[in-house]
Design a protein around this motif. Structure first.
Motif, short mmCIF file in Angstrom:
data_model
loop_
_atom_site.label_atom_id
_atom_site.label_comp_id
_atom_site.label_asym_id
_atom_site.label_seq_id
_atom_site.Cartn_x
_atom_site.Cartn_y
_atom_site.Cartn_z
N ASP A 187 1.32 -4.08 56.25
CA ASP A 187 2.21 -4.54 55.18
C ASP A 187 1.91 -3.88 53.84
O ASP A 187 2.43 -4.30 52.81
CB ASP A 187 2.12 -6.06 55.04
N THR A 188 1.09 -2.83 53.83
CA THR A 188 0.68 -2.20 52.57
C THR A 188 0.94 -0.70 52.64
O THR A 188 0.59 -0.04 53.63
CB THR A 188 -0.81 -2.44 52.29
N GLY A 189 1.57 -0.16 51.60
CA GLY A 189 1.85 1.27 51.55
C GLY A 189 1.46 1.85 50.21
O GLY A 189 1.46 1.17 49.18
N MET A 190 1.12 3.13 50.22
CA MET A 190 0.74 3.86 49.00
C MET A 190 1.80 4.92 48.71
O MET A 190 2.23 5.65 49.60
CB MET A 190 -0.63 4.50 49.18
N LEU A 191 2.23 4.99 47.46
CA LEU A 191 3.25 5.94 47.01
C LEU A 191 2.69 6.77 45.86
O LEU A 191 2.00 6.23 44.99
CB LEU A 191 4.51 5.21 46.55
N TRP A 192 2.99 8.06 45.86
CA TRP A 192 2.60 8.89 44.73
C TRP A 192 3.56 10.06 44.60
O TRP A 192 4.37 10.34 45.49
CB TRP A 192 1.15 9.36 44.86
N GLY A 193 3.49 10.78 43.47
CA GLY A 193 4.47 11.81 43.15
C GLY A 193 4.30 13.07 43.98
O GLY A 193 3.23 13.39 44.48
N VAL A 194 5.40 13.79 44.08
CA VAL A 194 5.41 15.08 44.76
C VAL A 194 4.89 16.14 43.80
O VAL A 194 5.30 16.20 42.63
CB VAL A 194 6.83 15.44 45.23
N LYS A 195 3.96 16.97 44.28
CA LYS A 195 3.31 17.95 43.41
C LYS A 195 4.34 18.89 42.77
O LYS A 195 5.25 19.38 43.43
CB LYS A 195 2.29 18.77 44.21
N PHE A 196 4.17 19.10 41.47
CA PHE A 196 5.01 19.96 40.64
C PHE A 196 6.44 19.41 40.48
O PHE A 196 7.30 20.08 39.93
CB PHE A 196 5.09 21.39 41.18
N TYR A 197 6.70 18.21 40.96
CA TYR A 197 8.04 17.61 40.80
C TYR A 197 7.97 16.34 39.97
O TYR A 197 8.56 16.27 38.89
CB TYR A 197 8.66 17.35 42.17
N ASN A 198 7.24 15.34 40.45
CA ASN A 198 7.14 14.10 39.70
C ASN A 198 5.74 13.48 39.80
O ASN A 198 5.59 12.27 39.75
CB ASN A 198 8.20 13.09 40.15
N ASP A 199 4.72 14.34 39.97
CA ASP A 199 3.34 13.83 40.02
C ASP A 199 2.77 13.59 38.63
O ASP A 199 1.65 13.09 38.51
CB ASP A 199 2.44 14.79 40.80
N LEU A 200 3.52 13.93 37.58
CA LEU A 200 3.11 13.67 36.21
C LEU A 200 4.08 12.69 35.58
O LEU A 200 5.28 12.97 35.46
CB LEU A 200 3.06 14.96 35.39
N LEU A 201 3.56 11.52 35.20
CA LEU A 201 4.36 10.52 34.49
C LEU A 201 4.10 10.70 33.01
O LEU A 201 3.03 10.34 32.50
CB LEU A 201 3.97 9.11 34.96
N VAL A 202 5.05 11.31 32.31
CA VAL A 202 4.82 11.69 30.91
C VAL A 202 4.92 10.47 30.01
O VAL A 202 5.36 9.39 30.41
CB VAL A 202 5.82 12.79 30.46
N SER A 203 4.52 10.67 28.75
CA SER A 203 4.44 9.57 27.79
C SER A 203 5.80 8.97 27.49
O SER A 203 6.85 9.51 27.87
CB SER A 203 3.79 10.06 26.50
N ALA A 204 5.78 7.83 26.80
CA ALA A 204 7.00 7.06 26.53
C ALA A 204 8.09 7.94 25.91
O ALA A 204 7.83 8.79 25.07
CB ALA A 204 6.67 5.88 25.62
N GLY A 205 9.30 7.69 26.34
CA GLY A 205 10.44 8.44 25.84
C GLY A 205 11.52 8.53 26.88
O GLY A 205 11.51 7.84 27.91
N ALA A 206 12.47 9.44 26.64
CA ALA A 206 13.63 9.56 27.53
C ALA A 206 13.26 9.96 28.94
O ALA A 206 13.94 9.58 29.90
CB ALA A 206 14.62 10.57 26.93
N VAL A 207 12.20 10.74 29.10
CA VAL A 207 11.81 11.22 30.44
C VAL A 207 10.51 10.57 30.91
O VAL A 207 9.90 11.04 31.87
CB VAL A 207 11.68 12.76 30.46
N GLY A 208 10.11 9.49 30.28
CA GLY A 208 8.85 8.83 30.63
C GLY A 208 8.98 7.87 31.79
O GLY A 208 8.55 6.70 31.69
N ASN A 209 9.58 8.33 32.88
CA ASN A 209 9.70 7.49 34.06
C ASN A 209 9.80 8.35 35.31
O ASN A 209 10.18 9.52 35.25
CB ASN A 209 10.91 6.55 33.95
N VAL A 210 9.46 7.75 36.45
CA VAL A 210 9.66 8.35 37.76
C VAL A 210 10.30 7.31 38.66
O VAL A 210 10.08 6.11 38.47
CB VAL A 210 8.33 8.86 38.38
N GLN A 211 11.09 7.76 39.63
CA GLN A 211 11.79 6.80 40.47
C GLN A 211 12.04 7.36 41.86
O GLN A 211 12.07 8.57 42.06
CB GLN A 211 13.11 6.37 39.82
#
Length: 459
Positions: free
Chosen positions: A364-388
């Motif tokens: 019942d437990t899963g781990m999720l993380w970003g794809v390298k060079f695509y969304n593995d960096l969650l940048v600081s607050a602002g218009a692009v400060g999110n991943v989905q």
């Protein structure tokens, strides 16, 4: 009042933990930093004495991050200890001490460090080749074991002087500390273990260390920070209600101190917010009702005949932090039927592997993380400060329902820290659930009024 729903963690992970204590299908060591979703999590520091020198020895120190989902990001780890005698460090490769200390008692060759309690940091990427060793020079960054085991290891070499030159005269260091760079880790005493064995590249010969000792460090979120660092909000296609993070989850807006948070609509936003730093700075967050640096939103998006679909959005409200190699850990009973994950990496976690095999516990437990060079960096607050991303689950006819908040997660971790969930009775409910509740209340009210009238006429 809405019917109360008990999170599955009550009947899942908690019961499983109790069963671990009662049955011998699997074993674990209980510590104050015990994590139910990663029972054996620790960072192990292995100190191998490779060879003796005239006044001491050459050692290779290796750090293994055996935590499944908690990593160390920039500015990286800092390792410290206290020498048992008057040892010094003559030279280092793959790392360096932050201070040299008082080496005035030495003439001619001066040691790299003479402090009684040295502090060591990793070298930065791009260090000169003749100063490197294997697994060094990553700026102190250690990935989580489940995310990338090859980069979950760090090493450095040191030449120790004024020390013993035999197994009987060497004294192990004391009072190990690990900072990342803040608090959170507690290290136990060094324990002498069997010497490590090494194989040559052709695998035809095996050598071993002169002496080896291990140090185990465990993490506690309560030691790391006094307040939570993330929260969870919820929504669904079958209810217009958006359940926000609980108010003041990570703190409250201080009306008397305007600088406690930043209004994203402020015309002077650029002058207030400095570029994201890798230093240990307190977070400067966007002004919100929850005041958390990180919010995870879980939206139940669609359902099909045999599948249902959710969308996860991670938003960074911290203007001072970019989150590299971020990860999420989510607990939900339908993770044993994940069909597709669209733009995140995914790996199932099995914290109770022994119980799953011998007693039929579901994954019942899963781990999720970003794809390298695509969304593995969650940048600081602002218009692009999110991943989905979106996840597609196959329905299990024996358990699937949208009733009583079943479609929402039982718990969520961001970078290893437990995120605060909304209270269960605030979850979005099916429309017929509210009508059923109203009818139930009206029926109860009618019975009460009828009883009252009967008593009145009797009197």
């Amino acid at each position: 009042m809405k019917p109360l729903w008990l999170p599955a963690s009550t009947s899942g992970s908690v019961v499983a933990t109790l069963l671990l204590l009662l049955f011998s299908c699997t074993t674990f060591t209980s510590t104050e930093a015990y994590d139910a979703l990663d029972p054996t999590a620790n960072i192990t520091i292995k100190w191998d004495v490779i060879t003796w020198t005239g006044d001491g020895y050459i050692a290779v120190v290796t750090m293994y991050n055996f935590q499944q989902y908690r990593h160390i990001q920039a500015p990286g780890w800092t390792l410290g200890w206290t020498w048992a005698k008057r040892e010094v460090i003559w030279n280092m490769l793959g790392g360096q001490t932050t201070e040299q200390g008082d080496c005035s008692r030495f003439k001619g060759s001066i040691p790299h460090c003479c402090k009684k309690d040295p502090t060591v940091v990793d070298l930065l990427p791009g260090a000169p080749y003749n100063q490197q060793v294997a697994n060094c020079c990553k700026g102190g960054v250690l990935n989580a074991w489940a995310q990338d085991p090859e980069t979950a290891v760090a090493s450095f070499q040191l030449i120790v002087g004024s020390a013993g030159t035999t197994n009987k005269t060497v004294r192990v260091p004391k009072n190990f500390t690990l900072r990342v760079p803040g608090p959170g880790y507690t290290c136990g005493p060094a324990k002498i273990v069997r010497p490590t064995k090494f194989s040559t590249n052709d695998k035809r010969r095996t050598t071993q260390a002169m002496m080896t000792w291990n140090v185990t460090c465990t993490y506690s979120q309560f030691l790391a920070q006094k307040t939570p660092t993330c929260c969870v909000s919820l929504s669904s296609f079958y209810n217009n209600t958006i359940v926000n993070c609980p108010t003041c989850t990570c703190g409250c807006q201080n009306k008397t101190e305007p600088g406690s948070c930043v209004d994203p609509k402020s015309p002077h936003l650029a002058s207030v917010v400095s570029p994201p730093s890798r230093a240990l700075n307190p977070p400067l967050v966007q002004c919100t009702s929850h005041m958390c640096p990180i919010r995870v939103h879980w939206h139940v998006k669609l359902q099909y005949k045999e599948y249902w679909r959710i969308k996860i959005t991670v938003t960074n409200f911290n203007y001072r932090m970019n989150y590299s190699q971020w990860n999420l850990v989510v607990q939900h009973p339908n993770f044993d039927n994940v069909t597709q994950v669209f733009s995140f990496n995914y790996k199932p976690l099995t914290p109770y592997e022994g119980l799953r095999l011998c007693m039929g516990f579901a994954d019942d437990t899963g781990m999720l993380w970003g794809v390298k060079f695509y969304n593995d960096l969650l940048v600081s607050a602002g218009a692009v400060g999110n991943v989905q991303s979106e996840l597609l689950f196959r329905k299990d006819k024996s358990s699937f329902t949208f009733d009583k908040g079943w479609a929402f997660p039982r718990r969520i971790y961001f970078n290893g820290d437990n995120c605060v969930m909304p209270p269960p009775d605030a979850y979005p409910w099916l429309p017929n659930a509210s009508s059923t509740l109203v009818l139930s209340l009206l029926s109860s009210l009618t019975r009460i009024l009828a009883s009252f009238l009967v008593l009145s006429f009797t009197c």
